[in-house]
Enzyme design. Structure first.
Site, short mmCIF file in Angstrom:
data_model
loop_
_atom_site.label_atom_id
_atom_site.label_comp_id
_atom_site.label_asym_id
_atom_site.label_seq_id
_atom_site.Cartn_x
_atom_site.Cartn_y
_atom_site.Cartn_z
N SER A 140 0.82 -1.24 -0.02
CA SER A 140 -0.07 -0.01 0.12
C SER A 140 0.81 1.19 0.25
CB SER A 140 -0.93 -0.02 1.10
OG SER A 140 -0.29 -0.05 2.36
N ASP A 169 -3.21 8.39 7.70
CA ASP A 169 -4.34 7.53 8.36
C ASP A 169 -3.49 6.84 9.54
OD1 ASP A 169 -2.89 5.43 6.83
OD2 ASP A 169 -4.70 5.30 5.37
N HIS A 210 -0.31 4.96 6.99
CA HIS A 210 0.23 5.74 5.84
C HIS A 210 0.71 7.12 6.08
CE1 HIS A 210 -2.16 2.28 4.43
NE2 HIS A 210 -1.20 2.07 3.88
#
Length: 372
Positions: free
Chosen positions: A44, A334, A337
């Site tokens: 991610s 978040d 990240h």
């Protein structure tokens, strides 16, 4: 060094096939691409939309993700805006690299590179499976092989090999093997492996996949180390950090993995004489930001911009109402990240060591100058 005429013809083809939709984004880029293409493998940290096509909870295809991106819409990037490889693509004189699963297979769509990264993916095949579908490291390498075959069919073997050897490959993976496997003790992995042994298992697997890329004529590879996961809002919350102190027991494992991975990169460079592999220590670069937040203009290093609970580290970023107004003063977007602002700084370091030196034995800018 004189250029191979075939290389010049092929690079002209690369430029001529850049989509017109990217023209506005490339006005300030180098007048000539510094590499034919950028290929991205990972999780991610660099997923640009792969998981939009998968049945998974690990998706960033909804607001407020992407609110500060060039299009101001969600793209699948786990950030408020650009991710590291977006900044690096621009540095290379290339457009943003599209996700593999969003391609039709046409050479025009892949000529400037492909992003194979998938959120929740790990080095171990089943890492991240608790969130649903994802494309593991081994599966991404298979997708790379399939893509190379497409290049050979369309360009011919000689031109395709030249293209591949001069392109940049960026590998950023491993954190999910801890988040969704080791730290959560999935399948009792903690009882079977001490941290050092687990790190060696992961790094050895990455080594084999890099060898597989080399066997396919890949020569220029950026290998990213792990960031300080123990400083992520998720773990500050779940481990009950009182004043935002990072969780040392987690970070020590990250540092050890990076140490093992750097040693492997050194050995690969020694054994593969024409390879140019660099290791970039994301932990070192990230800690520089955390330790010098005011220098970089950040107001907080602990609280995420989007989330719930203490440090906004409880659960995923699910809607605009959960987000702060100005992400640029936050290190974390978040629970896991970083914000676009952090991605920009790290990309600067990977490119040239602008803020702090974190890549060994060379940065990406130097890599592009060799064997062009």
């Amino acid at each position: 060094m004189a250029r191979n005429p075939l290389s010049l013809v092929f690079l002209f083809l690369v430029i001529s096939l850049l989509p017109r939709s990217f023209q506005g984004a490339t006005d300030s880029l180098p007048s000539f691409p510094l590499a034919p293409a950028l290929f991205v493998i990972g999780d991610s940290t660099v997923d640009c939309g792969t998981n939009n096509y998968l049945p998974t909870l690990a998706r960033a295809d909804h607001p407020p993700y992407g609110r500060d991106f060039d299009t101001h819409t969600p793209t699948g990037r786990f950030s408020n805006g650009r991710i590291i490889v977006d900044f690096l693509a621009l540095r290379l004189g290339l457009p943003f690299v599209p996700p593999f699963l969003g391609q039709s297979g046409r050479i025009q769509d892949m000529i400037h590179g492909v992003n194979f990264a998938s959120a929740a993916a790990g080095i171990i095949f089943y890492s991240g499976s608790d969130l649903g579908g994802h494309i593991s490291l081994a599966q991404q390498i298979q997708q790379v092989t399939d893509t190379f075959q497409q290049f050979e069919l369309n360009l011919g073997e000689v031109a395709a090999d030249d293209f591949i050897s001069k392109s940049i490959f960026y590998v950023s993976i491993g954190s999910n093997d801890f988040i969704h496997c080791y730290l959560s003790n999935s399948s009792n992995v903690k009882t079977m492996y001490q941290p050092r042994e687990f790190n060696k298992l992961l790094a050895t697997t990455v080594k084999q996949e890099i060898q597989n890329l080399y066997n396919a004529n890949v020569r220029k590879i950026v290998v990213m180390g792990l960031a300080p996961v123990g400083c992520a809002p998720h773990y500050l919350n779940s481990y009950g950090s009182e004043d935002g102190e990072c969780i040392d027991e987690i970070n020590k494992v990250m540092v050890d993995f990076n140490s093992v991975m750097k040693e492997i990169v050194d050995k690969l460079n020694h054994n593969l004489s024409d390879a140019m592999i660099t290791f970039c220590d994301a932990f070192q670069g990230s800690m520089d930001i955390l330790d010098n937040r005011q220098h970089y203009g950040f107001e907080t290093t602990t609280e995420a911009c989007c989330g719930a609970g203490k440090y906004r580290g409880m659960g995923m970023c699910l809607g605009p109402q959960m987000a702060c107004e100005d992400a640029s003063v936050h290190v974390w977007w978040d629970e896991f990240h970083p914000t676009e602002a952090v991605n920009r700084i790290l990309a600067d370091n990977i490119w040239s060591g602008m803020h702090t030196s974190m890549c060994y034995p060379m940065n990406l800018k130097d890599m592009t100058k060799l064997n062009q």
